[in-house]
Design a protein around this motif. Structure first.
Motif, PDB file in Angstrom:
ATOM      1  N   GLN A   5      15.826  47.808  33.471  1.00  0.00           N
ATOM      2  CA  GLN A   5      14.577  47.311  34.039  1.00  0.00           C
ATOM      3  C   GLN A   5      14.835  46.542  35.337  1.00  0.00           C
ATOM      4  O   GLN A   5      15.683  45.656  35.390  1.00  0.00           O
ATOM      5  N   VAL A  41      20.201  43.795  23.800  1.00  0.00           N
ATOM      6  CA  VAL A  41      19.128  44.380  24.605  1.00  0.00           C
ATOM      7  C   VAL A  41      19.156  45.897  24.446  1.00  0.00           C
ATOM      8  O   VAL A  41      20.199  46.489  24.150  1.00  0.00           O
ATOM      9  N   TRP A  90      20.878  39.798  36.758  1.00  0.00           N
ATOM     10  CA  TRP A  90      20.498  39.816  35.351  1.00  0.00           C
ATOM     11  C   TRP A  90      19.627  38.636  35.010  1.00  0.00           C
ATOM     12  O   TRP A  90      19.869  37.524  35.313  1.00  0.00           O
ATOM     13  N   ASN A 100      16.092  50.224  27.874  1.00  0.00           N
ATOM     14  CA  ASN A 100      15.026  49.917  28.830  1.00  0.00           C
ATOM     15  C   ASN A 100      15.205  48.534  29.451  1.00  0.00           C
ATOM     16  O   ASN A 100      15.007  48.358  30.654  1.00  0.00           O
ATOM     17  N   GLN A 101      15.578  47.570  28.635  1.00  0.00           N
ATOM     18  CA  GLN A 101      15.808  46.224  29.167  1.00  0.00           C
ATOM     19  C   GLN A 101      17.004  46.208  30.119  1.00  0.00           C
ATOM     20  O   GLN A 101      16.980  45.522  31.128  1.00  0.00           O
TER      21      GLN A 101
END
Length: 157
Positions: free
Chosen positions: A29, A22, A157, A25-26
């Protein structure tokens, strides 16, 4: 991988985190302000500390790349935030945006064909733009993995 990819394009892919894991940003987020300062048992850092550390290190690497009068920060003290949580949601958001901006700034250096990726900086001891870009890639990937792990341990998550 297509045979037509250049080293520049491969570096850009790595900086943007489009391959094995990932991206930044992921990883951040949907985080809440409260989650960023939670210290999970037996984990040495909070998400805030990791995001700030990524930002500080990235800024330092970019400063080295751009400034022939670069002065090194004091390791490790200058590379970590003093507090385990941000003072506000705004402070966290500004740090996240600064990481994004730093990734973009390195990407701009890589995109510029005038920048020789393999030429050592005159003010360093052999470092090249390629090496510094890979340092950001490697360093960010390591700490992004830690952010994901903390989020998993927090059940977010």
């Amino acid at each position: 991988m297509g045979t037509g990819k250049t080293v520049r394009s491969l570096l850009l892919e790595q900086l943007e985190g489009r391959n094995a894991h990932v991206n930044f940003n992921q990883a951040v987020q949907g985080l809440t302000y409260k989650q960023t300062g939670i210290r999970v048992e037996d984990v040495p850092h909070t998400i805030w500390e990791l995001v700030e550390h990524i930002r500080i290190a990235q800024d330092d690497i970019l400063e080295f790349c751009k400034n022939p009068d670069y002065e090194a920060l004091d390791w490790p003290n200058d590379y970590w935030p003093e507090k385990s949580k941000p003072e506000s949601q705004k402070q966290f958001e500004l740090s996240v945006q600064a990481v994004r901006d730093g990734i973009e700034a390195m990407s701009e250096l890589i995109r510029d064909p005038q920048n020789n990726l393999q030429k050592p900086f005159p003010h360093g001891d052999g470092q090249t733009l390629f090496r510094e870009a890979m340092l950001i890639v490697d360093h960010n990937a390591y700490h992004i993995g830690q952010i994901v792990l903390i989020r998993r341990l927090l059940g977010s998550w």
